[in-house]
Design an enzyme around this catalytic site. Structure first.
Site, short mmCIF file in Angstrom:
data_model
loop_
_atom_site.label_atom_id
_atom_site.label_comp_id
_atom_site.label_asym_id
_atom_site.label_seq_id
_atom_site.Cartn_x
_atom_site.Cartn_y
_atom_site.Cartn_z
N GLY A 384 0.83 -1.19 0.00
CA GLY A 384 0.00 0.00 0.00
C GLY A 384 0.86 1.24 0.00
O GLY A 384 2.07 1.17 0.26
N GLY A 387 1.84 5.86 4.44
CA GLY A 387 0.80 6.42 5.29
C GLY A 387 -0.46 5.60 5.35
O GLY A 387 -1.44 6.02 5.99
N GLY A 389 -0.74 2.70 6.83
CA GLY A 389 -0.85 2.02 8.12
C GLY A 389 -0.07 0.73 8.25
O GLY A 389 -0.25 -0.01 9.22
N THR A 391 3.28 0.11 8.84
CA THR A 391 4.17 0.10 10.01
C THR A 391 3.37 0.16 11.30
O THR A 391 3.76 -0.43 12.31
CB THR A 391 5.15 1.28 9.93
OG1 THR A 391 5.90 1.20 8.71
CG2 THR A 391 6.11 1.28 11.10
N GLU A 514 10.61 -5.19 4.89
CA GLU A 514 11.37 -5.23 3.63
C GLU A 514 12.86 -5.08 3.90
O GLU A 514 13.49 -4.05 3.60
CB GLU A 514 10.87 -4.15 2.67
CG GLU A 514 11.41 -4.29 1.25
CD GLU A 514 11.03 -5.61 0.60
OE1 GLU A 514 11.65 -6.63 0.96
OE2 GLU A 514 10.14 -5.63 -0.25
#
Length: 597
Positions: A384, A387, A389, A391, A514
């Site tokens: 996505g 910002g 969500g 993390t 990642e």
């Protein structure tokens, strides 16, 4: 599961702190464990010193009244010498014991603060800079130590000296004693109004000092960024601004003390002159003997010296009250949520997000009714835009924060029902910039393991992480110092040490942010091989930025604007999810460009 907003709770906790009182300071000292026997001996010796100091003027006055060369005998001289030596020894030993008491109390207080700081929730650290907290643990506690060692017991001793001396003065001449007592309300009248000002200045000075420490810590910690950005001039200005702010508060304190100290001295000098003048009249009239006048003046000094220290005590007390207020923010803040349920999480269970809503600020939600399932022993990728969500989901899994609404479950139990340490022991986390602690490579591999780790286990974890060969080639091998944040190692080397650390933890749930995104192709190949082994037979959740990672995942969860807009395999989402299809196409072109480069 707690349904209140975490950041909102923090604000309330800080706002609800009552104004610091003496009772708070006293409770702080008692909570640190006062060595009562040592303190009692110190007080006793301090009182002996005070009493010996009061006897000397009386003996001296008696000697003057009987002053004839023939009347001076060895017994009288020895008596005077004895009281001098007694006062000196008792005073010295008392100070040593008080220094021990002060250091012991502050040492215990610092340990308590450090333990409590480590137990505070992550949102607390979001709101307070690390250097500010360091200043509270180091500098504010030192103010308390100085107060105990140099002022607190001395104040009690001085107070006893003043009371006893005044009683003796009444016995010698009550009329002159009344003149002395007239000076007390005058001194108090000047001391009291300045107290609140000193208190406010003290709090502001400590805050400014913490701000300066924060600036220095941040700039020195990122000195390479500062220099590579040619930002020395900018950071010099920022540092100078903090230093100037501290200087202004120091000068405000100095101006108050510049008025307070000379004023108290002036009152004492005027009082001394009046007593000498009036006492001379009394001696000439025969109402008072010369020896009594000398005793009176010496006792007056016994009063004036402690009285002058009362101003310093009062000033430092205000500083300590300010320091106590800053320490209360740590000590009275609730620690990370501990469950009273002693469930232990099973080794392998699916994880489920059910209607999760969360925001770091109550009015700005990040996740809006997020629901999805992470199957056990499978690889789930989160994709996505920035910002969305991703993390934040990792932070909720690690229980750094609590959802405002909804439940995260492991099997049939909410993760909040498991003891926090037991839950986090299940998790292995490898990020893009895996942090290392200052120390050796060995220290960093075993970091987080509470039990004994054998050499064979360390080497095996390093081999499986494809790190043993490069470690063995280093001059210090596993004893090589990595430097602050691992600066002496390359990015790929740091990643493989982080993977070895995760392997040694033997986690059931693996979180990968990642971990190969910022590496060159050679390092990426080595790290990817290590990750492939690490992910075997483990539930894995990956924040994915590259198509190659996503294609290999068993399940992909698409997040957009804090909501789940798609769940499936790569092939399924390419055909059913327009946004994912567009993202995959861009990633395919990017990966082709990278491979051509």
């Amino acid at each position: 599961m707690n349904t209140s907003n975490t950041s909102g709770k923090q604000t309330n906790v800080e706002d609800q702190l009552s104004k610091t009182k003496l009772s708070h300071f006293a409770a702080l000292l008692f909570s640190a464990g006062i060595p009562k026997l040592t303190l009692g001996i110190a007080i006793l010796l301090s009182l002996i010193s005070a009493m010996a100091g009061l006897v000397v003027p009386l003996v001296t006055g008696s000697m003057i009244d009987q002053f004839r060369l023939a009347s001076i005998n060895a017994a009288m001289v020895l008596k005077l010498v004895f009281f001098f030596i007694l006062q000196a020894i008792s005073s010295g030993v008392s100070y040593l014991l008080l220094a021990y008491v002060g250091s012991r109390i502050v040492s215990h207080l610092r340990k308590k603060l450090w333990k409590k700081t480590l137990a505070l929730p992550v949102p607390f650290f979001d709101r307070h800079r690390s250097a500010d907290l360091m200043s509270r643990v180091a500098n504010d506690t030192n103010e308390i130590k100085l107060f105990i060692t140099d002022h607190l017991i001395a104040f009690c001793s001085n107070l006893l000296t003043v009371i006893s001396a005044v009683a003796i003065l009444f016995y010698l001449d009550w009329q002159m004693t009344l003149i002395i007592l007239l000076a007390l309300p005058i001194g108090i009248a000047f001391l009291m109004p300045m107290g609140d000002k000193l208190y406010a200045i003290s709090v502001n000075m400590q805050e400014q000092l913490a701000g300066l420490a924060a600036t220095l810590s941040q700039v020195l910690g990122e000195i390479r960024l500062v220099k590579s950005s040619n930002s020395e001039w900018r950071e010099m200005k920022n540092g100078e601004s903090d230093i100037d702010g501290l200087y202004r508060f120091e000068m405000k304190e100095a101006r108050i003390n510049a008025v307070l100290t000379p004023l108290m001295t002036l009152i004492m000098i005027v009082l001394l002159v009046v007593i000498i003048g009036y006492g001379g009249v009394r001696v000439s009239s025969g109402a008072l003997s010369t020896g009594a006048l000398v005793s009176f003046i010496l006792l007056l000094f016994q009063i004036l010296f402690p009285f002058s220290q009362f101003a310093a005590f009062f000033s430092h007390l205000k500083k300590v009250m300010g320091a106590t207020e800053r320490l209360r923010l740590i000590l009275e803040h609730p620690p990370e949520t501990k469950t009273h349920v002693q469930l232990l999480p099973d080794k392998q269970q699916p994880m489920e997000f059910r209607s999760i809503r969360f925001g770091y600020q109550k009015e700005k939600p990040i996740l809006l009714d997020v629901s999805f399932t992470i199957p056990h022993c499978k690889v789930t990728a989160l994709v996505g835009p920035s910002g969305s969500g991703k993390t934040t989901i990792f932070s909720l899994i690690e229980r750094f924060y609590e959802p405002a609404e909804g439940t995260i479950s492991w099997g049939d139990s909410a993760i909040g029902d498991f003891p926090l340490d037991a839950w986090r022991r299940k998790i292995g986390y490898v990020s893009q910039e895996s942090p290392l602690m200052a120390g050796t490579i060995r220290d960093n591999i075993i970091y987080g393991r509470e039990d004994e780790v054998s050499e064979e286990e360390i080497i095996e974890a390093a081999r499986l992480a494809y790190a043993h060969d490069f470690i063995h080639a280093l001059p210090g091998k596993y004893e090589t110092e990595v430097g602050e944040r691992g600066i002496r190692l390359s990015g790929g080397q740091r990643q493989r040490i982080a993977i070895a650390r995760a392997l040694l933890r033997k986690p059931d749930l693996l979180l990968l942010d990642e971990a190969t995104a910022s590496l060159d192709s050679d390092s990426e190949h080595e790290v990817q091989k290590a990750l492939d082994y690490l992910m075997q037979d483990r539930t894995t959740l990956i924040i994915a930025h590259r198509l190659s990672t996503v294609v290999r995942a068993d399940q992909i969860v698409v997040l957009e604007h804090g909501q789940v807009t798609g769940v499936g395999t790569h092939e399924e989402l390419v055909h059913t999810h327009p946004s994912y299809k567009t993202w995959a196409h861009k990633q395919f072109q990017f990966d082709q460009f990278i491979s051509m480069g």
